[in-house]
Design a protein around this motif. Sequence first.
Motif, mmCIF file in Angstrom:
data_model
loop_
_atom_site.group_PDB
_atom_site.id
_atom_site.type_symbol
_atom_site.label_atom_id
_atom_site.label_comp_id
_atom_site.label_asym_id
_atom_site.label_seq_id
_atom_site.Cartn_x
_atom_site.Cartn_y
_atom_site.Cartn_z
ATOM 1 N N ARG A 1 -11.514 -31.005 -4.007
ATOM 2 C CA ARG A 1 -10.338 -31.565 -3.341
ATOM 3 C C ARG A 1 -10.385 -31.196 -1.864
ATOM 4 O O ARG A 1 -9.852 -30.177 -1.430
ATOM 5 N N ILE A 2 -11.048 -32.035 -1.103
ATOM 6 C CA ILE A 2 -11.263 -31.767 0.316
ATOM 7 C C ILE A 2 -10.311 -32.622 1.144
ATOM 8 O O ILE A 2 -10.291 -33.848 1.015
ATOM 9 N N ASP A 3 -9.524 -31.974 1.955
ATOM 10 C CA ASP A 3 -8.591 -32.679 2.821
ATOM 11 C C ASP A 3 -9.336 -33.293 3.995
ATOM 12 O O ASP A 3 -10.427 -32.832 4.375
ATOM 13 N N PRO A 4 -8.790 -34.345 4.594
ATOM 14 C CA PRO A 4 -9.425 -34.950 5.781
ATOM 15 C C PRO A 4 -9.672 -33.912 6.868
ATOM 16 O O PRO A 4 -8.894 -32.968 7.047
ATOM 17 N N LEU A 5 -10.771 -34.079 7.584
ATOM 18 C CA LEU A 5 -11.165 -33.088 8.573
ATOM 19 C C LEU A 5 -10.150 -32.934 9.690
ATOM 20 O O LEU A 5 -10.067 -31.872 10.317
ATOM 21 N N TRP A 6 -9.383 -33.982 9.989
ATOM 22 C CA TRP A 6 -8.415 -33.872 11.082
ATOM 23 C C TRP A 6 -7.164 -33.101 10.677
ATOM 24 O O TRP A 6 -6.329 -32.800 11.504
ATOM 25 N N GLU A 7 -7.051 -32.770 9.390
ATOM 26 C CA GLU A 7 -5.899 -31.992 8.937
ATOM 27 C C GLU A 7 -6.236 -30.511 9.046
ATOM 28 O O GLU A 7 -7.233 -30.046 8.512
ATOM 29 N N SER B 1 -10.500 -26.426 -14.901
ATOM 30 C CA SER B 1 -11.288 -27.555 -14.427
ATOM 31 C C SER B 1 -11.991 -27.193 -13.124
ATOM 32 O O SER B 1 -11.546 -26.305 -12.385
ATOM 33 N N CYS B 2 -13.085 -27.894 -12.837
ATOM 34 C CA CYS B 2 -13.802 -27.710 -11.580
ATOM 35 C C CYS B 2 -13.331 -28.669 -10.494
ATOM 36 O O CYS B 2 -13.818 -28.607 -9.361
ATOM 37 N N VAL C 1 -12.570 -15.693 4.430
ATOM 38 C CA VAL C 1 -13.315 -16.661 3.622
ATOM 39 C C VAL C 1 -13.308 -16.254 2.162
ATOM 40 O O VAL C 1 -13.057 -17.079 1.264
ATOM 41 N N LEU C 2 -13.572 -14.985 1.894
ATOM 42 C CA LEU C 2 -13.606 -14.510 0.508
ATOM 43 C C LEU C 2 -12.245 -14.651 -0.160
ATOM 44 O O LEU C 2 -12.160 -14.953 -1.363
ATOM 45 N N GLU C 3 -11.188 -14.445 0.607
ATOM 46 C CA GLU C 3 -9.848 -14.599 0.029
ATOM 47 C C GLU C 3 -9.599 -16.042 -0.396
ATOM 48 O O GLU C 3 -9.038 -16.302 -1.467
ATOM 49 N N LYS C 4 -10.023 -16.997 0.423
ATOM 50 C CA LYS C 4 -9.825 -18.407 0.082
ATOM 51 C C LYS C 4 -10.631 -18.789 -1.157
ATOM 52 O O LYS C 4 -10.148 -19.535 -2.014
ATOM 53 N N TRP C 5 -11.835 -18.268 -1.267
ATOM 54 C CA TRP C 5 -12.628 -18.552 -2.455
ATOM 55 C C TRP C 5 -12.009 -17.899 -3.696
ATOM 56 O O TRP C 5 -12.074 -18.464 -4.798
ATOM 57 N N GLY C 6 -11.411 -16.730 -3.525
ATOM 58 C CA GLY C 6 -10.716 -16.101 -4.644
ATOM 59 C C GLY C 6 -9.528 -16.918 -5.108
ATOM 60 O O GLY C 6 -9.295 -17.073 -6.320
ATOM 61 N N GLU C 7 -8.776 -17.454 -4.166
ATOM 62 C CA GLU C 7 -7.644 -18.316 -4.524
ATOM 63 C C GLU C 7 -8.115 -19.581 -5.239
ATOM 64 O O GLU C 7 -7.485 -20.027 -6.208
ATOM 65 N N LEU C 8 -9.216 -20.154 -4.765
ATOM 66 C CA LEU C 8 -9.744 -21.357 -5.407
ATOM 67 C C LEU C 8 -10.231 -21.056 -6.824
ATOM 68 O O LEU C 8 -10.009 -21.853 -7.747
ATOM 69 N N ARG C 9 -10.865 -19.911 -7.007
ATOM 70 C CA ARG C 9 -11.317 -19.530 -8.345
ATOM 71 C C ARG C 9 -10.145 -19.399 -9.300
ATOM 72 O O ARG C 9 -10.185 -19.891 -10.441
#
Length: 367
Positions: A316-322, A310-311, A294-302
């Motif tokens: 940018r949330i992908d559809p839940l079925w993806e 930009s924020c 989880v922390l790695e994904k947040w680091g990539e997003l940062r």
Amino acid sequence: MPGIIARRLLSQGRDATDDGSTCDDDIDDCYAPYDELDLMMIRTASGGLAIFCSFTIIFSYLRFKALRVPSFEIVVWLAASDICANSSYAFFGNPKDGTTECQVQAMAMQFFDMATILWSLTIGYTLYSNVVMQQQFTSRCAMHSFVWGTSFVLMMLPLIYGNYGQADKDEDTWCWIKPDNGGNEMRFYVFFGPIWSTFFLSAFFYISTIRVLNKYTEVASEVETQRKLRKLAANLKWYPLLFIFSWAFITVVRVMDWVGQKKKPWITIVQVALLPDAVQAILNTLAYGLTPAVLEKWGELRNQMLTEGSCFPLFRIDPLWERERNSEMDGTVHTVYSSIGNGLKDSPASDSDDESNSSGMNDSLNR
């Protein structure tokens, strides 16, 4: 804030002791009315913080496709239960006994508190099933039936026997299971008994899992694999302690209620400040929601947000079925399994084939 309330207790209650004497400078001898507004502020603040922490887990699941795996899905349901439990406790206020609001708050607290406990147990059992039994436990129907069904039954019992009402007889507080008319006994039948039974069962799951991971570590040939297994085993030993940190104090308080010992003001202050729902939600977030993946994904997003200046990437949330295959998670499993080789088959935990061993370790090694 508790210090302010304590001083007010002393100033307001100089003539409020049971025998009519003044409490002077000893708060332990003073049973003055505490400031209801201050206690409500503490409840709202702690509940709000807990809800924010739990929401970060749900948002992580929605934002990152790589986290949409069965193991993290259980954590999301745990966070959702935490949010509902804290909302019912912190934001309903202090309804009057006998009102509809009081009944709703009491039932909601009982239902969602128990659901939170049972989702924690489900996480422990899933880990135990994957690592020790080498069987993937991913039946959503079974999980939801167990958690919501058991919570519903334990919620209905006090309703049937008319035990819902003001939680503390001599104090204007929240609503739950009232202490009179057999309520103290009911509290331990439908709440504290299941909580501590869950604690011992979870402790068994985690201790068994740690023992098997230590065996895997001994037969692992690669240093990196040994490091990951040791780290996982070291982290797991803290998970059962979440129950103790969250529920030990309030259990002692309710035992005092049961034996008829009057609570002193500082106990009420600590009881509200260490709101079990909030403490558990925050600890659950730290233990289950802030894993390296989880922390790695947040680091990539940062980094992406800094690059774009930009924020907008945050939303940018992908559809839940993806969903996408988490290569790091899968890679860890195959690395561990290939390093251990036939050692897995020789361990007491497994008699299954290579494919089931690999899949069984999948989510567990990356918690």
